[in-house]
Design a protein around this motif. Sequence first.
Motif, short mmCIF file in Angstrom:
data_model
loop_
_atom_site.label_atom_id
_atom_site.label_comp_id
_atom_site.label_asym_id
_atom_site.label_seq_id
_atom_site.Cartn_x
_atom_site.Cartn_y
_atom_site.Cartn_z
N PHE A 194 -1.41 30.32 136.66
CA PHE A 194 -0.52 31.04 135.80
C PHE A 194 -0.13 30.05 134.73
CE2 PHE A 194 1.94 28.04 138.01
CZ PHE A 194 3.31 27.91 137.19
N ARG A 195 0.44 30.63 133.57
CA ARG A 195 1.14 30.23 132.34
C ARG A 195 2.46 31.07 132.54
NH1 ARG A 195 -2.10 30.74 127.05
NH2 ARG A 195 -2.39 32.80 127.67
N PRO A 196 3.76 30.17 132.23
CA PRO A 196 5.11 30.72 132.06
C PRO A 196 5.07 31.55 130.90
CG PRO A 196 5.21 28.37 132.71
CD PRO A 196 3.72 28.77 132.34
N GLY A 197 6.06 32.67 130.84
CA GLY A 197 6.09 33.42 129.43
C GLY A 197 7.22 32.67 128.64
N GLY A 198 7.88 33.48 127.65
CA GLY A 198 8.56 32.64 126.72
C GLY A 198 9.14 33.44 125.79
N VAL A 199 9.65 32.87 124.73
CA VAL A 199 10.55 33.55 123.89
C VAL A 199 9.97 34.10 122.60
CG1 VAL A 199 12.52 33.41 122.04
CG2 VAL A 199 12.72 32.56 124.43
N ASN A 200 9.87 35.22 121.98
CA ASN A 200 9.18 35.48 120.59
C ASN A 200 10.26 35.16 119.49
OD1 ASN A 200 6.53 36.60 120.04
ND2 ASN A 200 7.07 37.84 121.77
N ARG A 201 10.05 34.38 118.55
CA ARG A 201 11.29 34.26 117.63
C ARG A 201 11.46 35.49 116.71
NH1 ARG A 201 8.64 30.00 113.08
NH2 ARG A 201 6.55 31.02 113.21
N ARG A 202 10.65 36.44 116.74
CA ARG A 202 10.80 37.53 115.83
C ARG A 202 11.84 38.43 116.70
NH1 ARG A 202 8.62 39.88 111.40
NH2 ARG A 202 6.73 38.71 111.68
N GLY A 203 13.03 39.04 116.26
CA GLY A 203 13.95 39.61 116.74
C GLY A 203 13.62 41.03 117.48
N THR A 204 12.44 41.77 116.76
CA THR A 204 11.91 43.05 117.05
C THR A 204 11.06 42.95 118.12
OG1 THR A 204 10.30 42.82 115.68
CG2 THR A 204 12.27 43.98 114.80
N PHE A 205 10.53 41.66 118.65
CA PHE A 205 9.50 41.34 119.61
C PHE A 205 10.27 40.85 120.98
CE2 PHE A 205 4.99 41.22 118.80
CZ PHE A 205 4.81 42.02 117.77
N PRO A 206 10.09 41.72 122.03
CA PRO A 206 10.59 41.35 123.42
C PRO A 206 9.96 40.08 123.63
CG PRO A 206 8.82 42.89 123.59
CD PRO A 206 8.83 42.90 122.04
N PRO A 207 10.65 39.06 124.83
CA PRO A 207 10.06 38.08 125.29
C PRO A 207 8.70 38.29 126.10
CG PRO A 207 12.24 38.11 125.75
CD PRO A 207 12.00 39.40 125.44
N TYR A 208 7.74 37.32 126.02
CA TYR A 208 6.40 37.75 126.76
C TYR A 208 6.52 37.25 127.85
CZ TYR A 208 5.43 32.85 124.88
OH TYR A 208 5.89 31.57 124.50
N LYS A 209 5.78 37.71 129.08
CA LYS A 209 5.94 37.44 130.38
C LYS A 209 4.85 36.27 130.85
CE LYS A 209 4.97 41.50 131.92
NZ LYS A 209 4.79 42.73 132.56
N ALA A 210 4.90 35.78 132.00
CA ALA A 210 3.94 34.85 132.62
C ALA A 210 2.64 35.89 132.79
CB ALA A 210 4.36 34.26 133.93
N ASP A 211 1.48 35.07 132.51
CA ASP A 211 0.26 35.67 132.87
C ASP A 211 -0.29 34.97 133.78
OD1 ASP A 211 -0.70 33.78 131.24
OD2 ASP A 211 -1.77 34.89 129.73
N PHE A 212 -1.12 35.82 134.62
CA PHE A 212 -1.72 35.28 135.86
C PHE A 212 -3.38 35.40 135.80
CE2 PHE A 212 2.62 35.95 137.12
CZ PHE A 212 2.79 34.87 138.05
N LEU A 213 -4.11 34.52 136.28
CA LEU A 213 -5.50 34.57 136.62
C LEU A 213 -5.82 34.42 137.95
CD1 LEU A 213 -8.15 34.41 134.99
CD2 LEU A 213 -8.38 31.85 135.16
N THR A 214 -6.52 35.43 138.45
CA THR A 214 -7.08 35.57 139.93
C THR A 214 -8.48 35.25 139.90
OG1 THR A 214 -5.46 37.32 140.26
CG2 THR A 214 -7.20 36.80 142.01
#
Length: 856
Positions: free
Chosen positions: A594-614
């Motif tokens: 996995f990689r953790p998610g994080g914050v988008n600095r552009r206000g119109t973009f929501p935060p991005y979620k963690a992504d997982f590799l199976t």
Amino acid sequence: MTRSRLRKLKRMQLKRTRSLGAAGPLAAVMTFLSQQGHAQEAPAAEPSAPTQPAPSDAPAIEELFVTAQKRSENVQDVPISITAFGTQEIEELGISDFDDYAKYLPSLSYTTGGAGFSRVFFRGVSSGDNGNHSGSLPSVGMYLDEQPITTIQGALDVHVYDIERIEALAGPQGTLYGASSQAGTIRIITNKPKPGEFEASYDIEGNFIGDEPGYVAEGMVNVPLGEKAAIRLVAWSKHEGGYISNVAGSRTYATAGNTINNASLVEGDYNGVDTYGARAALRIDLNDNWTVTPSVIGQLQKSSGAFAYDPSVGGLELIRFNPEKTRDGWAQAALTVEGTIANLDVVYAGAYLTRNDETRLDYADYSYFYDAIGAFLLDSSGSFLIDPTQYIRGKDEYRRHSHELRVATPQDSRVRFVGGLFFQRQQHRIQQNYLIDDLSLTDYEVTGWTDTLWLTEQKRVDRDLALFGELSVDVTEKLTATGGIRLFRAKNSLEGYFGFGDGFSGSGNSGEMLCNKVNGFDPADYVDINGDFDPTIFPYAAAHASWSPFNSIGTAPCKNLDRTVTEKDYTPKVNLTYRFDDDRLLYATWSKGFRPGGVNRRGTFPPYKADFLTNYELGWKTSWADNRIRVNGAFFWQQWKDFQFSFLGENGLTNISNAGGARIWGIETDVNWAVTDGLMLSGGITLLDAELTRDFCKNLDPVTATPIVPYADCVAFSIANGLTTAAAPNGTDAAAKGTRLPVVPDYKINLIGRYNFELGEYGAYAQSSLVFQSATRSALVPEEEAILGRNRAYELVDFSAGIETESFHVELYLDNAFDKRADLSRSTQCDAKYCSQPYIVTNTPRTVGIRFGQKF
């Protein structure tokens, strides 16, 4: 002593010391598991015996012990796809930095912007992200000994000298290594101090890239401090000659009406690199059970010029209008404590890493292409057009501390456990200053920042807390079952300032206007009768007075971004290993990274979620013909869910979204063959097929703020909103299901042959290596790739030959003997639809050199 006898003696000594010295890193949790394992009524499985050495007159492949599973094990007993280089192989291949060992890892690909700024990918897990400071964390973890050294903008380019081994673990390592080991992990293991033994060595090298000279000087000394302590000191200095030339050129801005030239900056082979560093480690054996090893390492790397060329100008040439240079310095202090409590092995590993880099980059393409579409800058009187040529000054400050406490039950128990606790905090202070000389004559400056058109002044913090463990049970003497899990909690925050000054953007979306909105002064409330923003009626004095400098980051005028996201989840692993005998095993693994998610600095973009590799994997480790032949490999199938994709949006601002899904399947194998006592052949190959499993669109739905799908709807949205340009008339900002992932070769191959022979009283050798990689996509979105072009296939051939005795060695080498160009990455200075001039980062041209070293 002849070279043949010397090699046999080295091999036998190496096997004995590695077999007897298998204490290694220790880990695990809970004493009762060990006691339960010893109490089984069924006979406990015997530990796998190391491969017996072949008769002294027969060739054999040397054994190598690794600590990939937090225990010391023969690499042939580890049910992981792992490529490892021991000390001898590192020296034989002339490995001194990341580029040197990356080419010999068939499952690895990478992009780079120059020394110290590489983005690493394993097994095709690549979306072609741009590596922005506010973007996704890397998908491949980097470790120096026990401590993580991964940073957001690239892997530390640790100089390789006096290194025990390099381990490359392909596939998700989410259980034992956690975040940023989603697709794999690279570990650099240093040689440790040796109590009671004096050692010293030095190596010097001279080389030429074309007619540009370079050198390497390295040295090591191990000084015993009695029988229970020792200190090991290592130092290096390296200069790499340049090979990119800044040639004469001029540029006319159609709108601004002025012409610039780079006459004062013309220079041939101007991208030289200087690297300096040192390492010190102290080992203290407190008693028979406990050892303490504090260490410190530091490195400074300075480079000038660019590492890419402009194919429209010429081979290894480009035209730049501003000086460019980089200064990258980092240091790490670490502490490892190893010991035993009852029958548990206990390890604490902690570190504090600091990295500071400063960059100055040309950004004239951005100015030129925006001028071409009618953008211009007027002076404060509104009548005089100023020269719009831009350049960037950047500063990045990293601070990371990490702590891991783990315990392990005895390795020979039928039931074995390794696990513990992990915590780290990474802080990144970001300053990106986009400058135009004489901008102070206008009203466009960011408040308090002379000549600054755009400012990024932010603090990013990533925190990880995890509980992890793996439990192995010998079901029978031949079958072992392993289950593991990592429970994690991740937190990402981003705060500070980004954007233009008040005067640049009349639409109300400048950075300072965002500050005003945060403080209760919404520019949307101050519009004229046509609904357009009217700065003449906006209360600037009151708005600026509301800013709180105590809430700013650094010396930014105000704060317009302050967000935090927190998430928690887990990554599991299940493995079954069947040992046919001491020389052959088969394993099957299901694991997640996995990689953790994080914050988008552009206000119109929501935060991005963690992504997982199976990952689903079937692998094998085999030795044949009395350990003269080894054949290892794996089949794998990977599903990448909601993967994070970084791309440039409005105003060249990086956006990150969870793009959809991808699937990757592949085959990797490596073969080693001791043909005779003097001739060794080895090679590896990886075949990959990686593609999108869902349509992808950069554009967001204005209501849901999520990417528009399916593909047809994205195309319609792009056309309806005029998101096409003359440079990309069919640009849709979309990639359809089935599109191949970028930077992923169909196959990558390496072959190495080495022949050792006697030359009088000396041991001599000749060696050759070949690396071949197929072509790759340069971008995920087809319209961007049409502008950038594909990364072409390439092959690289190296030759070396030398003599050595027990005390010294001399070597002549020829790297990239046929002077081939590898397309490592392609990029533009801004969104490819506007800055349509591609640049190609390439490999080092043909290099000839000589090395000499002594050991004492």
